[in-house]
Design a protein around this motif. Structure first.
Motif, mmCIF file in Angstrom:
data_model
loop_
_atom_site.group_PDB
_atom_site.id
_atom_site.type_symbol
_atom_site.label_atom_id
_atom_site.label_comp_id
_atom_site.label_asym_id
_atom_site.label_seq_id
_atom_site.Cartn_x
_atom_site.Cartn_y
_atom_site.Cartn_z
ATOM 1 N N LYS A 40 0.230 2.171 3.223
ATOM 2 C CA LYS A 40 -0.401 1.079 3.970
ATOM 3 C C LYS A 40 -1.532 0.461 3.167
ATOM 4 O O LYS A 40 -1.729 -0.764 3.163
ATOM 5 N N ASN A 91 2.223 7.809 4.371
ATOM 6 C CA ASN A 91 2.145 6.568 5.138
ATOM 7 C C ASN A 91 0.831 5.817 4.959
ATOM 8 O O ASN A 91 0.823 4.591 4.764
ATOM 9 N N GLU A 92 -0.302 6.529 5.020
ATOM 10 C CA GLU A 92 -1.588 5.847 4.942
ATOM 11 C C GLU A 92 -1.842 5.244 3.566
ATOM 12 O O GLU A 92 -2.385 4.143 3.445
ATOM 13 N N THR A 120 7.667 2.888 -1.653
ATOM 14 C CA THR A 120 6.981 3.745 -0.671
ATOM 15 C C THR A 120 7.498 5.179 -0.683
ATOM 16 O O THR A 120 6.867 6.050 -0.079
ATOM 17 N N GLU A 161 0.012 -1.759 0.546
ATOM 18 C CA GLU A 161 0.655 -2.930 1.147
ATOM 19 C C GLU A 161 -0.366 -3.951 1.627
ATOM 20 O O GLU A 161 -0.173 -5.160 1.455
ATOM 21 N N GLU A 162 -1.469 -3.465 2.211
ATOM 22 C CA GLU A 162 -2.423 -4.369 2.835
ATOM 23 C C GLU A 162 -3.575 -4.785 1.930
ATOM 24 O O GLU A 162 -4.142 -5.870 2.117
#
Length: 318
Positions: free
Chosen positions: A135, A131-132, A126, A138-139
């Motif tokens: 994410k 951040n977005e 990361t 990760e998702e």
């Protein structure tokens, strides 16, 4: 044969050849996967197979050696250590442990983001993302890798100094949940490349009163012009890697409008929609948005050029 082992064989040969893995012949033309799976079920077993001009040695850990079998001098060549193959590759390559930390980074990968390899070893992946975008990986992306063993697409990563890099990104699951990552910088391509029959750069220049930005095949921003910055209120460094749904109202997002527009553009080539959009500070404004799809020679979607023009209808609908 475990899919992660087959991907390890393909990625190893692709790295040695300096080609895209999808350009290699199918692995099943070289060996029966079921038979290989049975052979590798025992501890300490190694299997050697010939694939695309290479002798590949595989055990339960994955690929442990490569040897050219096409060259006349191949009899004098020793097996190539996979770390050596990756280190000398011109393509950025790294290995990520199950805990998300880098266990290996070659020089091409590190320099792409302004680091030296030792600065990234032991760091979590990361560190290269805002951040977005982290994410999103990760998702959405990493679960797909664990399910299918492979993923390819575009992501926006950050250099050591916070500059955005649009990268052609490939992930392959190797042994013991270790992920092999390759990266190629395509930032300039996304700024200046002609998208199929549509020259989005020329379109942007000709439509001075329109904001223009480019999206990847999943709808994430990869290019952003000055007019888009003025109209939407987002600076380029802040918006790269964000999804196009960022500009839509909560109501439209809840109804899935951004995804519907992407799907229509993908299937029909273009789509236009008028409605409320949301600026960076939350201000709503009425716009006409047009998405134009881009495809490669095989007909695979590459991305979307998006033009946004503030409409005079805004006063009538306020």
């Amino acid at each position: 044969m475990d899919r992660s082992l087959s991907q390890a064989v393909i990625m190893a040969v692709a790295g040695a050849e300096g080609v895209d893995p999808i350009d290699l012949p199918p692995l099943y033309e070289a060996i029966d996967p079921d038979a290989l799976d049975q052979l590798l079920s025992g501890d300490g077993v190694q299997v050697r197979l010939n694939y695309n001009g290479y002798g590949v040695t595989v055990d339960q850990r994955g690929v442990v050696g490569l040897e050219s079998v096409n060259s006349e001098s191949s009899q004098n060549q020793n097996s190539i250590d996979m770390r050596r193959v990756m280190e000398t590759s011109r393509e950025g390559m790294s290995l990520v442990r199950p805990d998300g930390t880098f266990s290996f980074v070659n020089s091409a990968f590190a320099s792409l983001f302004g680091y030296i390899p030792s600065e990234l070893i032991g760091e979590h992946w990361t560190v290269l993302y805002h951040n977005e975008e982290a994410k999103r990986l990760e998702e959405d992306i990493l679960p797909a890798v664990r399910e299918t063993g492979y993923w390819s697409g575009e992501t926006v990563r950050l250099t050591k100094h916070g500059e955005a890099r649009v990268t052609d990104h490939r992930l392959a699951l190797t042994d013991e949940d270790v992920v092999l990552c390759t990266a190629t910088d395509i930032t300039l391509d996304r700024t200046a490349t002609r998208f199929g029959a549509h020259n989005f750069d020329a379109m942007a220049d000709e439509m001075e009163d329109s904001a223009f930005f480019a999206l990847d095949h999943e709808g994430y921003v990869t290019r952003w012009n000055e007019s888009a910055e003025c109209l939407n209120g987002y600076e380029r460094s802040a918006i790269l890697g964000e999804h196009v749904s960022t500009f839509f109202s909560h109501e439209d997002r809840d109804q899935g409008l951004p995804e519907q527009l992407l799907e229509t553009a993908k299937n029909q080539g273009t789509v236009t929609d008028e409605g409320w959009r949301v600026q960076n500070d939350g201000t709503r404004f009425w716009t006409e948005l047009t998405m134009v799809a881009s495809y490669d020679d095989a007909g695979t979607i590459r991305g979307f050029g998006t033009m946004v023009r503030e409409s005079s209808e805004s006063s009538a609908n306020s």
